[in-house]
Structures are given as C-alpha cells and as structure tokens.
Design an enzyme around this catalytic site. Sequence first.
Site, PDB file in Angstrom:
ATOM      1  CB  THR A 125      71.703  40.001  35.253  1.00 18.40           C
ATOM      2  OG1 THR A 125      72.887  40.727  34.941  1.00 18.40           O
ATOM      3  CG2 THR A 125      71.372  40.263  36.708  1.00 18.40           C
ATOM      4  CG  ASP A 126      76.998  39.355  33.627  1.00 20.02           C
ATOM      5  OD1 ASP A 126      76.122  40.234  33.738  1.00 20.02           O
ATOM      6  OD2 ASP A 126      78.082  39.548  33.047  1.00 20.02           O
ATOM      7  CE  LYS A 154      67.157  40.072  36.976  1.00 16.48           C
ATOM      8  NZ  LYS A 154      65.853  39.965  36.259  1.00 16.48           N
TER       9      LYS A 154
END
Length: 228
Positions: A125-126, A154
């Site tokens: 994910t960003d 993450k």
Amino acid sequence: MNILVTGGAGFIGSNFIRQLLRNHPDDRIVNFDLLTYAGHLSNLADISPQANYVFVKGDIANRQAAEAVIYDNQIDVVVNFAAESHVDRSILDAAPFIHSNFLGVKTLLEAVRKYRLKKFIQISTDEVYGPTTSRFPADENARLNPSSPYAASKAAADLLALSYFKTFGVPLCITRSANNYGRYQFPEKLIPLMVTNTLRGRTLPIYGNGQNSGIGSMLTIIVGQSSW
Ligand SMILES: NC(=O)c1ccc[n+]([C@@H]2O[C@H](COP(=O)([O-])OP(=O)(O)OC[C@H]3O[C@@H](n4cnc5c(N)ncnc54)[C@H](O)[C@@H]3O)[C@@H](O)[C@H]2O)c1
C-alpha cells in the site's frame, strides 16, 4: 499456471480473481482465505461453479495450511491480498495486523522459497510512505514513513519480502497502490462510508483538519527477479 490468490474473498482479491478468470481462462485459481469479517464468498458467487476455480479456507500465517495448499495444488505463483486492511481497527488493536500482515507474509515467503515457486506478488500500500506534503507522487525510492500500525505492518512485510529476495533470491513483485474503491468493498472504508452516510443523511467523519493529501502515490512497483 496454477495461481494461489490469498485473501480472494475480500474486496480487491475478489475483483482480481474475476478479472483473471475472464482474461486467462486456461489458468487455475485457488482462493485461500480465512473469511474474517471482511471476507465473503458471496463476492464470488457467480464464478464459484467454474471448474478452474476452487476455494480453500485457511490462515496464511498457519505454516502447515499454507504449505499444504501450495503443494496440493502445484501452485506456480502466489498473489497475496490477504491482510487486515482497515487503519482504524489497527489503532484499536495491532495484534491481528502483525499476525496476518507480517507473520502471514513470512509464512508465505518461506513456502514460496521451499517449493521454489515462479513468483510471489505482495499487495502492499502507499500507506507505507506516510502522509505527504509534496505535490509530487512518491516513487520506489521514497522514504518509508508509516504512521499507523496497519501501515507499519505492511512496511515491515515489504522489507521482509525484499530481504527474502536479497538473501534467498525469492522472485517477487511488490505493488503499492493508493486507495481503491468499488464493488464488493466493505462499507467501513472511506468512499463507501461517505456514500452510505450521505445516502442515509448522516454526518461525514473527517479526521484532522481535512487538509490531508491523497497524492502519496498512484502505484509503485518493486520487482526482484528469480535467482533460481
Ligand atoms: N482497499 C484499498 O484501498 C487498498 C489500497 C492499497 C493496498 N491495499 C491492500 O490490498 C489488499 C486487499 O485489500 P482489500 O481492501 O481487498 O481488503 P479486505 O479487507 O476487503 O480483504 C482482505 C481479505 O483477506 C482475508 N484475510 C485476512 N487475514 C487473513 C489471513 N490471516 N489468512 C487468510 N486470509 C485472510 C479476509 O478474510 C479478506 O477476505 C490488502 O493487502 C491491503 O493492504 C488495499
């Protein structure tokens, strides 16, 4: 190819499986999902009768179960969507996030290494880049600066995956997309929550001062080629 899609009963995973079966009808898809509150087999009700699709219930952090599903189905590629995915929940309790998002990825990486699979694709994910004040999107070289337990779990998994590439030559690809929205999304997420609240005449929750920027990155991809 035999493709293991983990977390395929969730929002993005179920859309990915549907797209994959449409565009690659010769591939065989195994959907491995724990069916947490966010996973629903009804997301795939229309495709579940297809001969080249099978569902297996299980936890990616369970080594025996993860290895068995890979071995039994002669898997070539793993695409890992399985995760605890809601930032707010991670602030209430980080434990399930460490379990699925970090230990689960470690377990999958070990299995990919053990069976020398062709590719491990980690859906990240960003959020790993944290908030940005820049007008310019982040790229692969941007600093990791997670600001929630979700983002940290993450980012930790990304670093672990990269270490498996560097240390063992595990072939992998990490994608870091920005916010997704669309069909089958659990209504706790930003866009469906705002739409649902608007339709019901409820107030719209805004965190901070409303100045947060959403241009962290559209999508960055890191690729490590196999050394086996
Ligand atoms: N939704 C977004 O906007 C967005 C943006 C960028 C990245 N991502 C990433 O994409 C992936 C999918 O996101 P989503 O929005 O579809 O999530 P989701 O919450 O809708 O689905 C997650 C799925 O994973 C399953 N799962 C959770 N823990 C598991 C475990 N231990 N073992 C097996 N299955 C498990 C759940 O049952 C569920 O079906 C996640 O890795 C997330 O971090 C999401």
